[in-house]
Design a protein around this motif. Structure first.
Motif, PDB file in Angstrom:
ATOM      1  N   ASN A 175       4.144   7.404  -4.211  1.00 44.53           N
ATOM      2  CA  ASN A 175       5.403   6.992  -3.158  1.00 44.53           C
ATOM      3  C   ASN A 175       5.729   8.518  -2.717  1.00 44.53           C
ATOM      4  OD1 ASN A 175       8.125   6.991  -2.138  1.00 44.53           O
ATOM      5  ND2 ASN A 175       8.236   5.000  -2.781  1.00 44.53           N
ATOM      6  N   ALA A 176       5.309   8.717  -1.401  1.00 45.53           N
ATOM      7  CA  ALA A 176       5.685  10.058  -1.139  1.00 45.53           C
ATOM      8  C   ALA A 176       5.973   9.942   0.799  1.00 45.53           C
ATOM      9  CB  ALA A 176       4.426  10.998  -1.066  1.00 45.53           C
ATOM     10  N   ALA A 177       6.639  11.031   1.209  1.00 39.13           N
ATOM     11  CA  ALA A 177       7.043  10.912   2.499  1.00 39.13           C
ATOM     12  C   ALA A 177       5.896  10.951   3.295  1.00 39.13           C
ATOM     13  CB  ALA A 177       7.838  12.329   2.832  1.00 39.13           C
ATOM     14  N   PRO A 178       6.090  10.357   4.732  1.00 42.56           N
ATOM     15  CA  PRO A 178       4.892  10.168   5.585  1.00 42.56           C
ATOM     16  C   PRO A 178       4.363  11.446   5.977  1.00 42.56           C
ATOM     17  CG  PRO A 178       7.313   9.077   6.364  1.00 42.56           C
ATOM     18  CD  PRO A 178       7.404   9.972   5.233  1.00 42.56           C
ATOM     19  N   LEU A 179       3.075  11.149   6.115  1.00 43.14           N
ATOM     20  CA  LEU A 179       2.101  12.542   6.284  1.00 43.14           C
ATOM     21  C   LEU A 179       1.438  12.049   7.703  1.00 43.14           C
ATOM     22  CD1 LEU A 179       0.430  12.624   2.770  1.00 43.14           C
ATOM     23  CD2 LEU A 179       2.173  14.091   3.732  1.00 43.14           C
ATOM     24  N   TYR A 195      -0.907   3.622  -1.158  1.00 39.83           N
ATOM     25  CA  TYR A 195       0.114   4.676  -0.654  1.00 39.83           C
ATOM     26  C   TYR A 195       1.207   3.783  -0.177  1.00 39.83           C
ATOM     27  CZ  TYR A 195       2.892   7.420   2.641  1.00 39.83           C
ATOM     28  OH  TYR A 195       3.864   7.988   3.280  1.00 39.83           O
ATOM     29  N   GLN A 196       2.552   4.133  -0.997  1.00 39.03           N
ATOM     30  CA  GLN A 196       3.785   3.441  -0.800  1.00 39.03           C
ATOM     31  C   GLN A 196       4.708   4.024  -0.159  1.00 39.03           C
ATOM     32  OE1 GLN A 196       6.801   2.716  -4.024  1.00 39.03           O
ATOM     33  NE2 GLN A 196       5.981   0.527  -4.145  1.00 39.03           N
ATOM     34  N   ILE A 197       5.361   3.520   1.024  1.00 37.93           N
ATOM     35  CA  ILE A 197       6.432   4.108   1.632  1.00 37.93           C
ATOM     36  C   ILE A 197       7.464   2.884   2.121  1.00 37.93           C
ATOM     37  CG2 ILE A 197       5.466   4.007   3.895  1.00 37.93           C
ATOM     38  CD1 ILE A 197       7.042   6.536   4.603  1.00 37.93           C
ATOM     39  N   PHE A 198       8.646   3.265   1.934  1.00 41.95           N
ATOM     40  CA  PHE A 198       9.724   2.177   2.474  1.00 41.95           C
ATOM     41  C   PHE A 198      10.285   2.434   3.790  1.00 41.95           C
ATOM     42  CE2 PHE A 198      10.738   0.972  -2.355  1.00 41.95           C
ATOM     43  CZ  PHE A 198       9.655   0.563  -2.547  1.00 41.95           C
ATOM     44  N   ALA A 226       3.593   5.453   9.978  1.00 44.12           N
ATOM     45  CA  ALA A 226       2.884   5.973   8.969  1.00 44.12           C
ATOM     46  C   ALA A 226       1.821   5.445   8.444  1.00 44.12           C
ATOM     47  CB  ALA A 226       3.920   6.360   7.470  1.00 44.12           C
ATOM     48  N   PHE A 227       1.852   3.987   8.479  1.00 45.44           N
ATOM     49  CA  PHE A 227       0.506   3.101   7.966  1.00 45.44           C
ATOM     50  C   PHE A 227      -0.643   3.401   8.878  1.00 45.44           C
ATOM     51  CE2 PHE A 227       3.667   0.796   5.333  1.00 45.44           C
ATOM     52  CZ  PHE A 227       3.544   1.505   4.062  1.00 45.44           C
ATOM     53  N   ASP A 228      -0.230   3.280  10.229  1.00 45.46           N
ATOM     54  CA  ASP A 228      -1.369   3.732  11.291  1.00 45.46           C
ATOM     55  C   ASP A 228      -1.950   4.883  11.135  1.00 45.46           C
ATOM     56  OD1 ASP A 228      -0.303   1.732  14.008  1.00 45.46           O
ATOM     57  OD2 ASP A 228       1.148   2.034  12.311  1.00 45.46           O
ATOM     58  N   ARG A 229      -1.385   5.974  10.622  1.00 45.70           N
ATOM     59  CA  ARG A 229      -1.946   7.103  10.453  1.00 45.70           C
ATOM     60  C   ARG A 229      -2.645   7.182   9.139  1.00 45.70           C
ATOM     61  NH1 ARG A 229       3.291   8.630  11.643  1.00 45.70           N
ATOM     62  NH2 ARG A 229       3.791   9.480   9.578  1.00 45.70           N
ATOM     63  N   ALA A 230      -2.394   6.541   8.223  1.00 42.62           N
ATOM     64  CA  ALA A 230      -3.058   6.417   6.778  1.00 42.62           C
ATOM     65  C   ALA A 230      -4.278   5.737   7.098  1.00 42.62           C
ATOM     66  CB  ALA A 230      -2.137   5.541   5.963  1.00 42.62           C
ATOM     67  N   PHE A 231      -4.150   4.378   7.838  1.00 41.30           N
ATOM     68  CA  PHE A 231      -5.474   3.702   8.153  1.00 41.30           C
ATOM     69  C   PHE A 231      -6.415   4.710   8.857  1.00 41.30           C
ATOM     70  CE2 PHE A 231      -3.032  -0.533   7.398  1.00 41.30           C
ATOM     71  CZ  PHE A 231      -4.090  -1.155   6.640  1.00 41.30           C
ATOM     72  N   ASP A 237      -4.879   0.815   1.477  1.00 39.24           N
ATOM     73  CA  ASP A 237      -4.262   0.025   0.646  1.00 39.24           C
ATOM     74  C   ASP A 237      -2.791   0.590   0.572  1.00 39.24           C
ATOM     75  OD1 ASP A 237      -5.381  -1.368  -1.848  1.00 39.24           O
ATOM     76  OD2 ASP A 237      -3.740  -0.368  -2.876  1.00 39.24           O
ATOM     77  N   MET A 238      -2.030  -0.206   1.302  1.00 42.96           N
ATOM     78  CA  MET A 238      -0.671   0.176   1.439  1.00 42.96           C
ATOM     79  C   MET A 238       0.248  -0.775   0.731  1.00 42.96           C
ATOM     80  SD  MET A 238      -1.267   2.350   3.802  1.00 42.96           S
ATOM     81  CE  MET A 238      -2.938   2.564   4.980  1.00 42.96           C
TER      82      MET A 238
END
Length: 473
Positions: A175-179, A195-198, A226-231, A237-238
């Protein structure tokens, strides 16, 4: 030196339509026939639309709400079985550049004790958690230049490398800040799980109110995308979530479902987990919470989320009191934490049972019982405690997990893995009372398996008793 690129790409999208969702909340009314049609669709294991979710949110009469609860119980049994997966949060550092008004770690809170674990301290924390029996952790970091992707990746690798006796951490979530995309690629290479973010709140005026301008977190769209960038960086896995109590819980539920459907439609993969914590007391807080969520509303939102996104795991944390956790487990929760310490270094520097020091913690924990106590109780309730991590380690994540998440998958993989990993816990870490109750549960649950599978599970249980570990299906 890592320099994060916070420019939003040309295809960044604001997929949360506040006006539309507000209108849906304002127009909610009870329609029993419509509610039952939506329940029937969910019980066919079909994800609900935002409009269908709104129909469930409009139900208010006790009998109709109970029908929603019962449907959630049924879906929980059919999709996830009677397993409850255990994890523990591990706070690595609490320096933060943000000033979120609800957080005990906000930068303006001068009384907060600031600390970042050294490598040696991190190893001792992990060993302390392994001594309790944990196999799955979520590492938590403040938003600070101190915690850049290289630092996060280093701590993840350190956790995986730390083993004590039979103890090992088999899945490390963060659980970390958006990258940015480069940062996400770096942490992926370290072998992270989820990767978890609220988003905290999806309601834009409320978001601006609680997250002051001039901070990284004030950028709503940077966080939302953020999840778009992670994908794009290869992470599939979000875990998404809302901090309930900032705004109308019905709006937030609709927005969470909107986000889940957006990810499913754009990337072919919905969120692996949804989290739904409520605001709790924290150091120096004196909040006037207009939208505080009652226990009854909380139970409803959990049940409705279970029906809206049938194949997504639901996480209920130790923020909530033990009494409520007991009740809500049946509504579709699939993961919980236990024995939770939020103080940096709190697992190795054990305080008296239940003692909390708010100037060292992000918020107040509601359920302070030990892991063994919680496991003993849920065994009595007929649940199988699971420490399974096999899906992630065998590549059953993302789109593959969505394909596997069917009732037959529970029987072939999840229940056997739960039984074997629970047997490990009983052999290595359980109190005598929990071991006796757990052994009886395993015997009962093993008898329910298909005969051929039962034989293989019994063989593996014997191998666990003889000292072998990690015999996952």
């Amino acid at each position: 030196m890592y320099q994060m690129d916070t420019r939003l790409p040309a295809d960044a999208v604001d997929f949360i339509d506040d006006t539309k969702l507000e209108a849906m909340v304002a127009g909610m009314h009870e329609d029993p026939e419509a509610v039952r049609r939506v329940i029937a669709k969910s019980l066919r294991k079909e994800a609900l639309t935002v409009e269908e979710t709104a129909i469930l949110l409009g139900a208010e009469s006790p009998d109709l709400v109970e029908e929603i609860f019962e449907a959630a119980r049924t879906l929980k049994r059919e999709v996830y079985g009677n397993r409850i997966v255990f994890f523990a949060p591990l706070y690595v550092g609490n320096y933060c550049t943000n000033d979120c008004k609800y957080c005990g770690f906000r930068r303006s809170m001068a009384s907060t004790v600031r600390r970042t674990l050294s490598d040696e301290e991190l190893v001792r924390e992990v060993e302390a958690l392994e001594d309790l029996g944990h196999k799955r952790l979520i590492l938590v970091y403040g938003e600070s230049p101190k915690y850049d992707p290289e630092f996060i990746a280093h701590t993840v690798r350190t956790v995986y490398a730390t083993k004590k006796g039979h103890g090992e951490i088999r899945r490390v979530n963060i659980n970390a800040a958006p990258l940015d995309e480069a940062g996400f690629r770096t942490v992926k290479q370290a072998g992270i799980g989820t990767y978890q973010i609220f988003q905290e709140t999806y309601h834009k005026p409320t978001y601006a109110e609680w997250h002051p301008a001039g901070t990284m977190k004030a950028n709503y769209l940077w966080r939302l995308n953020a999840f778009d960038r992670a994908f794009r960086a290869g992470i599939d896995d979000m875990g998404l979530g809302v901090l309930f109590g900032l705004y109308d819980w019905r709006f937030e539920v609709l927005a969470m479902v909107t986000h889940a459907r957006y990810l499913q439609e754009k990337f072919g993969v919905g969120p692996h987990t949804l989290s739904f914590p409520r605001i709790k007391p924290a150091e120096g807080l004196n909040l006037n919470l207009q939208w505080q969520v009652t226990d009854e509303q909380y139970k409803r939102l959990v049940a409705i989320l279970r029906l809206a996104v049938p194949y997504t795991g639901l996480i209920m944390t130790a923020r909530e009191p033990a009494e409520l956790r007991r009740e809500v487990l049946a509504f579709g929760v699939s993961q919980i934490d236990a024995g939770t310490k939020l103080e940096i270094g709190g697992y190795q520097e054990a305080r008296r049972e239940g003692e909390q020091t708010l100037n060292r913690e992000q918020f107040q924990v509601g359920d302070t019982r030990s892991l063994d106590e919680v496991i003993g109780e849920i065994v009595e309730g007929g649940y199988i405690p699971s420490f399974c991590t096999s899906c992630y380690r065998l590549g059953r994540t993302g789109e593959h997990f969505m394909e596997y998440a069917i009732p037959g998958f529970i029987g072939r993989f999840c229940t056997p893995n739960a039984l074997v990993t629970f047997a490990e816990y009983l052999e290595d870490y359980a109190s005598p009372a929990t071991k006796a109750k757990g052994a009886a549960l395993i015997a009962r649950e093993t008898e329910k398996l298909d005969p051929k599978l039962r034989e293989e599970v019994l063989r593996r249980l014997q191998r666990v008793r003889e000292g072998e570990r990690d015999l996952h299906f």
